[in-house]
Motif scaffolding. Structure first.
Motif, PDB file in Angstrom:
ATOM      1  N   GLU A   1      39.564  95.267 -72.101  1.00 11.50           N
ATOM      2  CA  GLU A   1      38.614  94.872 -73.128  1.00 11.50           C
ATOM      3  C   GLU A   1      38.505  93.351 -73.247  1.00 11.50           C
ATOM      4  OE1 GLU A   1      41.216  95.435 -77.102  1.00 11.50           O
ATOM      5  OE2 GLU A   1      40.878  97.214 -75.876  1.00 11.50           O
ATOM      6  N   TYR A   2      39.468  92.620 -72.673  1.00  6.21           N
ATOM      7  CA  TYR A   2      39.445  91.158 -72.716  1.00  6.21           C
ATOM      8  C   TYR A   2      39.025  90.523 -71.391  1.00  6.21           C
ATOM      9  CZ  TYR A   2      42.166  91.966 -76.912  1.00  6.21           C
ATOM     10  OH  TYR A   2      42.593  92.388 -78.125  1.00  6.21           O
ATOM     11  N   MET A   3      39.100  91.293 -70.315  1.00  5.41           N
ATOM     12  CA  MET A   3      38.830  90.729 -68.987  1.00  5.41           C
ATOM     13  C   MET A   3      37.690  91.489 -68.305  1.00  5.41           C
ATOM     14  SD  MET A   3      42.755  90.301 -67.640  1.00  5.41           S
ATOM     15  CE  MET A   3      42.222  90.062 -65.980  1.00  5.41           C
ATOM     16  N   ASN A   4      36.896  90.768 -67.546  1.00  7.10           N
ATOM     17  CA  ASN A   4      35.871  91.406 -66.730  1.00  7.10           C
ATOM     18  C   ASN A   4      36.504  91.933 -65.458  1.00  7.10           C
ATOM     19  OD1 ASN A   4      33.866  90.703 -68.536  1.00  7.10           O
ATOM     20  ND2 ASN A   4      33.459  88.767 -67.507  1.00  7.10           N
ATOM     21  N   GLU A   5      35.905  92.965 -64.904  1.00  8.08           N
ATOM     22  CA  GLU A   5      36.366  93.486 -63.623  1.00  8.08           C
ATOM     23  C   GLU A   5      36.099  92.439 -62.543  1.00  8.08           C
ATOM     24  OE1 GLU A   5      37.836  96.483 -62.857  1.00  8.08           O
ATOM     25  OE2 GLU A   5      37.967  96.798 -65.021  1.00  8.08           O
ATOM     26  N   PRO A   6      36.985  92.301 -61.557  1.00  9.21           N
ATOM     27  CA  PRO A   6      36.746  91.326 -60.487  1.00  9.21           C
ATOM     28  C   PRO A   6      35.528  91.727 -59.654  1.00  9.21           C
ATOM     29  CG  PRO A   6      38.803  92.528 -60.133  1.00  9.21           C
ATOM     30  CD  PRO A   6      38.250  92.987 -61.417  1.00  9.21           C
ATOM     31  N   ILE A   7      34.781  90.732 -59.241  1.00  5.61           N
ATOM     32  CA  ILE A   7      33.601  90.955 -58.422  1.00  5.61           C
ATOM     33  C   ILE A   7      33.943  90.573 -56.992  1.00  5.61           C
ATOM     34  CG2 ILE A   7      31.219  90.255 -57.972  1.00  5.61           C
ATOM     35  CD1 ILE A   7      31.009  89.554 -60.940  1.00  5.61           C
ATOM     36  N   GLU A   8      33.755  91.506 -56.083  1.00  2.05           N
ATOM     37  CA  GLU A   8      34.014  91.205 -54.682  1.00  2.05           C
ATOM     38  C   GLU A   8      32.761  90.577 -54.085  1.00  2.05           C
ATOM     39  OE1 GLU A   8      35.195  93.463 -50.583  1.00  2.05           O
ATOM     40  OE2 GLU A   8      35.909  94.264 -52.469  1.00  2.05           O
TER      41      GLU A   8
END
Length: 50
Positions: free
Chosen positions: A3-10
């Motif tokens: 809820e605090y971090m965005n998913e990493p974008i490859e």
């Protein structure tokens, strides 16, 4: 924690992206840092695409 971090974008890139970026910047170390690859791989890509 999600809820605090965005998913990493490859990031997807092709060798032409590396070549075009190098033509603009003329600095292998900066290009390597942008694409998160070693300078040795940048040199190989540039040599293969001459």
């Amino acid at each position: 924690m999600n809820e605090y971090m965005n998913e990493p974008i490859e990031r997807i890139w092709i060798p032409e992206d590396v070549v075009n970026t190098y033509k603009k910047l003329q600095d292998k170390a900066v290009v390597a840092k942008i694409f998160c690859i070693p300078v040795k791989q940048v040199t190989k890509i540039l040599n293969d695409n001459k």
